[in-house]
Write a protein that holds these residues in place. Structure first.
Motif, short mmCIF file in Angstrom:
data_model
loop_
_atom_site.label_atom_id
_atom_site.label_comp_id
_atom_site.label_asym_id
_atom_site.label_seq_id
_atom_site.Cartn_x
_atom_site.Cartn_y
_atom_site.Cartn_z
N ILE A 195 30.09 8.13 48.37
CA ILE A 195 30.83 9.53 48.66
C ILE A 195 30.25 10.35 47.29
N VAL A 196 30.23 9.87 46.05
CA VAL A 196 29.77 10.88 45.15
C VAL A 196 28.05 11.40 45.40
N ALA A 197 27.36 10.32 46.00
CA ALA A 197 25.97 10.72 46.21
C ALA A 197 26.07 11.90 47.30
N ALA A 198 26.98 11.69 48.35
CA ALA A 198 27.03 12.51 49.36
C ALA A 198 27.47 13.95 48.98
N MET A 199 28.43 13.98 48.17
CA MET A 199 28.74 15.32 47.47
C MET A 199 27.40 15.77 46.73
N ASP A 200 26.94 15.07 45.83
CA ASP A 200 25.87 15.56 45.13
C ASP A 200 24.61 16.27 46.21
N ARG A 201 24.55 15.66 47.66
CA ARG A 201 23.52 16.28 48.13
C ARG A 201 24.08 17.64 48.74
N GLN A 202 25.09 17.84 48.81
CA GLN A 202 25.84 18.98 49.24
C GLN A 202 26.00 20.32 48.09
N ARG A 203 26.97 20.29 47.56
CA ARG A 203 26.88 21.30 46.46
C ARG A 203 27.11 20.56 45.06
N GLY A 204 26.93 19.36 45.02
CA GLY A 204 27.07 18.65 43.72
C GLY A 204 28.42 17.98 43.47
N ALA A 205 28.65 16.71 42.95
CA ALA A 205 29.82 16.35 42.89
C ALA A 205 30.64 16.92 42.00
N ARG A 206 30.28 17.26 40.81
CA ARG A 206 30.94 18.21 39.69
C ARG A 206 31.46 19.30 40.31
N ASN A 207 30.42 20.14 41.10
CA ASN A 207 30.96 21.36 41.44
C ASN A 207 32.16 21.28 42.47
N THR A 208 31.96 19.90 43.30
CA THR A 208 33.15 19.71 44.23
C THR A 208 34.34 19.45 43.68
N THR A 209 34.44 18.70 42.57
CA THR A 209 35.77 18.29 41.99
C THR A 209 36.08 19.45 41.21
N LEU A 210 35.53 20.33 40.55
CA LEU A 210 35.76 21.62 40.09
C LEU A 210 36.26 22.70 41.22
N ALA A 211 35.79 22.69 42.37
CA ALA A 211 36.24 23.22 43.39
C ALA A 211 37.47 23.05 44.05
N ASN A 212 37.96 21.59 43.72
CA ASN A 212 39.32 21.19 44.26
C ASN A 212 40.16 21.45 43.00
N GLY A 213 40.02 22.05 41.94
CA GLY A 213 40.83 22.44 40.99
C GLY A 213 41.33 21.16 40.01
N LEU A 214 40.09 20.58 39.77
CA LEU A 214 40.41 19.28 38.82
C LEU A 214 39.10 19.25 37.81
N PRO A 215 39.14 18.93 36.66
CA PRO A 215 38.16 18.78 35.77
C PRO A 215 37.15 17.54 36.27
N VAL A 216 36.02 17.58 35.56
CA VAL A 216 34.88 16.77 36.13
C VAL A 216 35.33 15.28 35.97
N ARG A 217 35.98 14.94 35.03
CA ARG A 217 36.43 13.67 34.88
C ARG A 217 37.18 13.00 35.84
N TYR A 218 37.74 13.70 36.92
CA TYR A 218 38.39 13.06 38.25
C TYR A 218 37.36 13.18 39.18
N THR A 219 36.04 13.30 39.22
CA THR A 219 35.24 13.23 40.01
C THR A 219 35.05 11.81 40.84
N ARG A 220 35.40 10.74 40.14
CA ARG A 220 35.09 9.46 40.98
C ARG A 220 36.81 9.14 41.63
N ASP A 221 37.92 9.79 41.08
CA ASP A 221 39.12 9.81 41.55
C ASP A 221 38.86 10.30 42.96
N LEU A 222 38.39 11.53 42.94
CA LEU A 222 38.36 12.49 44.25
C LEU A 222 37.56 11.72 45.16
N ALA A 223 36.29 11.01 44.70
CA ALA A 223 35.36 10.17 45.73
C ALA A 223 36.20 9.17 46.23
N ARG A 224 36.97 8.33 45.42
CA ARG A 224 37.81 7.30 46.03
C ARG A 224 38.71 7.68 46.90
#
Length: 220
Positions: A117-146
């Motif tokens: 899922i993280v790789a799929a997000m990276d192929r779109q807008r970037g996993a970090r950007n997607t996490t931030l766009a969801n209102g959370l800091p980047v340390r929650y990227t894997r929680d979001l991907a889970r």
């Protein structure tokens, strides 16, 4: 065509399990939310949002993703209009709901599933950007991907492995949404009135209900 019996069986199984969680539970001062007696503290939420604001301001990609979401952009919930705290809290509560649904449905999420899922997000807008766009800091990227992995694994189960673009998969996503809503309705979810009220029909935190009594320090 997706078998109606399969959809009904999964939804009924999760809903029946959710009923065991109904009812009130002890609330604790200093909590932004209590989910089945597990706390998300006000201090944890405040710290997460302060961190998010700094990262979000510095990320043009995250700003673009939040301002102009595409149809394929993954979202936990629509951004909160009234405040960053409510949006972040809504996402954190949704993660807990996803974990509970996975537990009841006996869905095991591996590190590899999260990596995909993280790789799929990276192929779109970037996993970090997607996490931030969801209102959370980047340390929650894997929680979001889970959370997205749980949702996708449930869709695959209901759709019987049908392609993601198929009608079966589209129907399965509707079923999984129903399962999430039923599970949320059965869980003991209490939100500090300072941040809003939980709406299980939307699986997110709604606007502050100013007529409710409450305390700034937590749920009582």
């Amino acid at each position: 065509m997706l078998a109606t019996s399969v959809k009904a069986a999964l939804a009924a199984a999760i809903a029946a399990a959710a009923l065991t969680g109904c009812g009130g539970g002890p609330a604790q001062a200093g909590s932004a939310a209590v989910i089945d007696d597990q706390r998300i503290t006000v201090s944890t939420l405040d710290a997460a949002v302060r961190e998010w604001r700094a990262q979000f301001r510095a990320s043009r990609g995250a700003n673009d993703a939040r301002a102009n979401p595409g149809s394929a952009d993954p979202r936990v919930a629509p951004p909160a209009v009234e405040g960053d705290l409510r949006g972040a809290l809504s996402a954190l509560v949704t993660f807990r709901i996803g974990d509970e649904v996975a537990k009841r449905a006996k869905v095991e999420v591996s590190d590899g599933d999260v990596d995909q899922i993280v790789a799929a997000m990276d192929r779109q807008r970037g996993a970090r950007n997607t996490t931030l766009a969801n209102g959370l800091p980047v340390r929650y990227t894997r929680d979001l991907a889970r959370f997205f992995a749980i949702r996708e694994l449930l869709v695959q189960r209901v759709a019987g492995g049908a392609p993601a673009e198929s009608q079966q998969a589209a129907q399965a996503r509707q079923v999984v949404g129903l399962v999430m809503r039923k599970a949320a309705a059965g869980m003991k979810i209490k939100i500090n009135p300072r941040f809003g009220t939980f709406d299980p029909a939307q699986v997110q935190i709604g606007p502050v209900a100013y007529q409710l009594s409450g305390t700034e320090s937590g749920i009582r």
